[in-house]
Structure formats: structure tokens, C-alpha cells
Scaffold this active site. Sequence first.
Site, PDB file in Angstrom:
ATOM      1  N   ASP A 140      -7.717  -0.880 -21.434  1.00 53.51           N
ATOM      2  CA  ASP A 140      -7.258  -2.062 -22.147  1.00 53.51           C
ATOM      3  C   ASP A 140      -8.463  -2.964 -22.383  1.00 53.51           C
ATOM      4  O   ASP A 140      -9.192  -3.295 -21.441  1.00 53.51           O
ATOM      5  CB  ASP A 140      -6.204  -2.795 -21.299  1.00 53.51           C
ATOM      6  CG  ASP A 140      -5.790  -4.136 -21.887  1.00 53.51           C
ATOM      7  OD1 ASP A 140      -5.170  -4.128 -22.951  1.00 53.51           O
ATOM      8  OD2 ASP A 140      -6.095  -5.181 -21.270  1.00 53.51           O
ATOM      9  N   ASP A 142      -9.876  -6.502 -23.281  1.00 54.64           N
ATOM     10  CA  ASP A 142      -9.512  -7.919 -23.330  1.00 54.64           C
ATOM     11  C   ASP A 142     -10.752  -8.722 -23.726  1.00 54.64           C
ATOM     12  O   ASP A 142     -11.411  -9.348 -22.894  1.00 54.64           O
ATOM     13  CB  ASP A 142      -8.967  -8.357 -21.971  1.00 54.64           C
ATOM     14  CG  ASP A 142      -8.424  -9.784 -21.995  1.00 54.64           C
ATOM     15  OD1 ASP A 142      -8.506 -10.428 -23.048  1.00 54.64           O
ATOM     16  OD2 ASP A 142      -7.941 -10.249 -20.946  1.00 54.64           O
ATOM     17  N   GLU A 144     -12.238 -11.784 -25.318  1.00 51.20           N
ATOM     18  CA  GLU A 144     -11.841 -13.152 -25.629  1.00 51.20           C
ATOM     19  C   GLU A 144     -13.062 -13.966 -26.068  1.00 51.20           C
ATOM     20  O   GLU A 144     -13.734 -14.558 -25.228  1.00 51.20           O
ATOM     21  CB  GLU A 144     -11.164 -13.785 -24.424  1.00 51.20           C
ATOM     22  CG  GLU A 144      -9.949 -12.987 -23.935  1.00 51.20           C
ATOM     23  CD  GLU A 144      -9.153 -13.681 -22.835  1.00 51.20           C
ATOM     24  OE1 GLU A 144      -9.261 -14.917 -22.672  1.00 51.20           O
ATOM     25  OE2 GLU A 144      -8.425 -12.983 -22.122  1.00 51.20           O
ATOM     26  N   TYR A 218       1.050 -17.540 -24.335  1.00 52.97           N
ATOM     27  CA  TYR A 218       1.012 -18.570 -23.304  1.00 52.97           C
ATOM     28  C   TYR A 218      -0.301 -19.327 -23.414  1.00 52.97           C
ATOM     29  O   TYR A 218      -1.149 -18.984 -24.246  1.00 52.97           O
ATOM     30  CB  TYR A 218       1.182 -17.969 -21.909  1.00 52.97           C
ATOM     31  CG  TYR A 218       0.463 -16.661 -21.656  1.00 52.97           C
ATOM     32  CD1 TYR A 218      -0.895 -16.633 -21.364  1.00 52.97           C
ATOM     33  CD2 TYR A 218       1.151 -15.452 -21.698  1.00 52.97           C
ATOM     34  CE1 TYR A 218      -1.557 -15.430 -21.116  1.00 52.97           C
ATOM     35  CE2 TYR A 218       0.508 -14.245 -21.460  1.00 52.97           C
ATOM     36  CZ  TYR A 218      -0.848 -14.247 -21.161  1.00 52.97           C
ATOM     37  OH  TYR A 218      -1.494 -13.058 -20.930  1.00 52.97           O
TER      38      TYR A 218
END
Length: 384
Positions: A140, A142, A144, A218
Amino acid sequence: MKNLLCLSPILLLAASCLPLHAQPITAARKPADEIIAYIFVQDRTIAPGEVDPKKLTRINYAFANVKDGKVVTGFAHDRENYAILNQLKQQNPSLKVLASVGGWSWSGAFSDVSLTASSRKKFIDSAMEFVREYKLDGIDIDWEYPGQTGNGNTFRPEDKQNYTLLLKEMRERFDREGKLLGRHLYTSVATAGDENFLSHTEMPQVARYLDSVNLMCYDYYEPDSDKNTGNHAPLYTDPADPKHISADASVKLYLAAGVPSRKIVLGVPFYGHVWGNVPATNHGLFQPGNQIKLDANYHSIVDNLLKNGFTRYWDSTAASPYLYNASQKVFVSYEDPESLKLKSQYVLEHDLGGMMFWEYSGDHNHELVNTIAQGLAGSVKPLP
């Protein structure tokens, strides 16, 4: 894992703009709703019984780091924890275990890693070695965020195209290796739920190389950057919300951009955000405040806050709970079983790929995990 909000109008990409060479992932997965748990224990081993594998389809263990262009372990007990997570497959043989690479703190190398064909190959080779060494089911990513500074990261305009190339080439390599291993290797990404993320990526193309797009719905409001309180994970947009944000708005952005609904996995938080010095108007919702230190994961909310002067309120328009302590003037935005039940229904009604959450240790006696599992099963009875 964080979201950066920038809800200015944008010209979204159309699915029809996909390049002719783009191909979907070659191994079809069962069209069942995913329940993906991010597990972030840092420098400790996972305790017996801490994770209930029967309620999950996939675990993303966070985080692996990137050093010298290669995937490396992030914490002292990662080797033991990967072994523990793999042992959970004895209880749930269909469970998949992935390494999540990067995150808010460790995304600084992705722009360099994705820059050239040789740097991408070096990273993907190391990712494949990592999968083999720890007997994982995939990776995965991620990052950012592509094309944005994130946590003070290196970034470039060409991140937009290189993000696609990195994931395309990883998918191709994993397909080849998967045939040798006799099993499908998973690829996924964690993404921000805003137009800014979409404008810096090519998500319709990217999604074709992924098993899921884990949409982080979120952190829409955070006390370190928002001087007013707000629902940090609302399902729907409250008209009184100055930022006009919600999970529903984010999902619609991704659908309009051309990301297939079944690739979208709705992300939810198992933690709250806290503001202090908040006036009592509207029980503190959309009021001025400032950041204070207070443990507000769901476990602490149930065992501490709700027993010590905090009252639960419900924003019916946003389908979001919040707490307010009038004597202390403290406001908490969070997620609970009622809001998660509604989000589970939303996932089913909109034919999304499932739900994911950050992160498991914030739960209280598996209460939130059970709520998601029951909701996605269309059940109102406790699962065995």
C-alpha cells in the site's frame, strides 16, 4: 495520515481520457466489500487478541519507510509483527496482509523514487523483495502528497505523471511475480479526499492499477490548523459548515473524476480531534477554539471522557457525533457506532468497495470494527 483541504473549483479528469495502453489489474478479486484495517503499533509487538482477523479482509501494517530509494522496515518489532499478522490467517484464510509505505512522516522520498525509470525500478525491486521476505500479500503506497509539500517534503510538478508511472510499473511487476507465486499481489493507495489531491494526480489512470483507493475521509478539521471547531469526519455536509466538507462530497469528487465506485474504499477514523477554550454556543460546534492535549481515541472517549463530564451531541445533518464539556469548554469531534452504521449503509447504497479505518488500536473492545462488519453485512445482530 492527514488530509489537506482545498475545495476550490477544478476541471476534473474524465474517464474517457484514459490512455489506450492502460489495462485493468489482471487478477479479478471477489466482489465482496473490503474491511481494511490500518495497524500502527510502532515500537511494540501486537498483543494476543488485539486484532480480530475474522472481521477483516485486509490489514495494512503501517509504516514501512523509504531509505536510499528502497523499502525498509520502519520500527523495531516489524519482523515479529509481520509474523503475528500472518499467523492470523489460520483464523481467516482469506485475510491479506500488506505493508503500507510512507505516511505523513515518511513520504519525503517518494518524489525522488518516482522520478526516473531506474529509480522506480529500484524501489519496485525492493518492494518485491520486501513482500517475499515478510511473506506479504502486497504493498500500500501512502504518499502524502504527490505535487504537494505535505510534511515539508520534496515535490515536483512531474509528480503527477510519475505517481501514475510508479503504480503502473509496480502493478506490472506484481502481476509477473504473482504468476510465479501462484497468487494475486495487491496494490493500493491512501488518498486525500479533496480537489487539490485530484488536481495533482491522474486518479482515473492510477485506479486501473490498484485493488483499492483508500480514501481518507477524515481530518477535514484539525485543531493544529483550524481555529474553529468542526466535524472532522462527517458523512454529509452540514450547511452551517464554513468549509462545506464531508465524506459524501469527497466520494462524489472521485466519482466525477472517473474513479470507479468499486475501487473506492471509504476511510473512517478511530480517533477524535480536540479543541479547548470553546464557547458553549451550539455546544461548541463551529466555534472558535485552540489546540490542547487530550487523548481522544475512541477507547479513551468511552472509558474516560464520557464518564467525566463530557456530553455527546449529534449533528443530524452531517450524521456526525461530537462531545462538549461545558465546565472545561472542551470540544471533541469523533466517530462512534451510530455514525459508522450510517457510513456502512452509505457504502452499500453507493456500491463502494468497502471501508477502511485508521487505526485499530483506537477501538474499544472491537466495538467499531464490529459495527463496520455488521453494517457491511447488512446485519443488525452481533457477528460470531
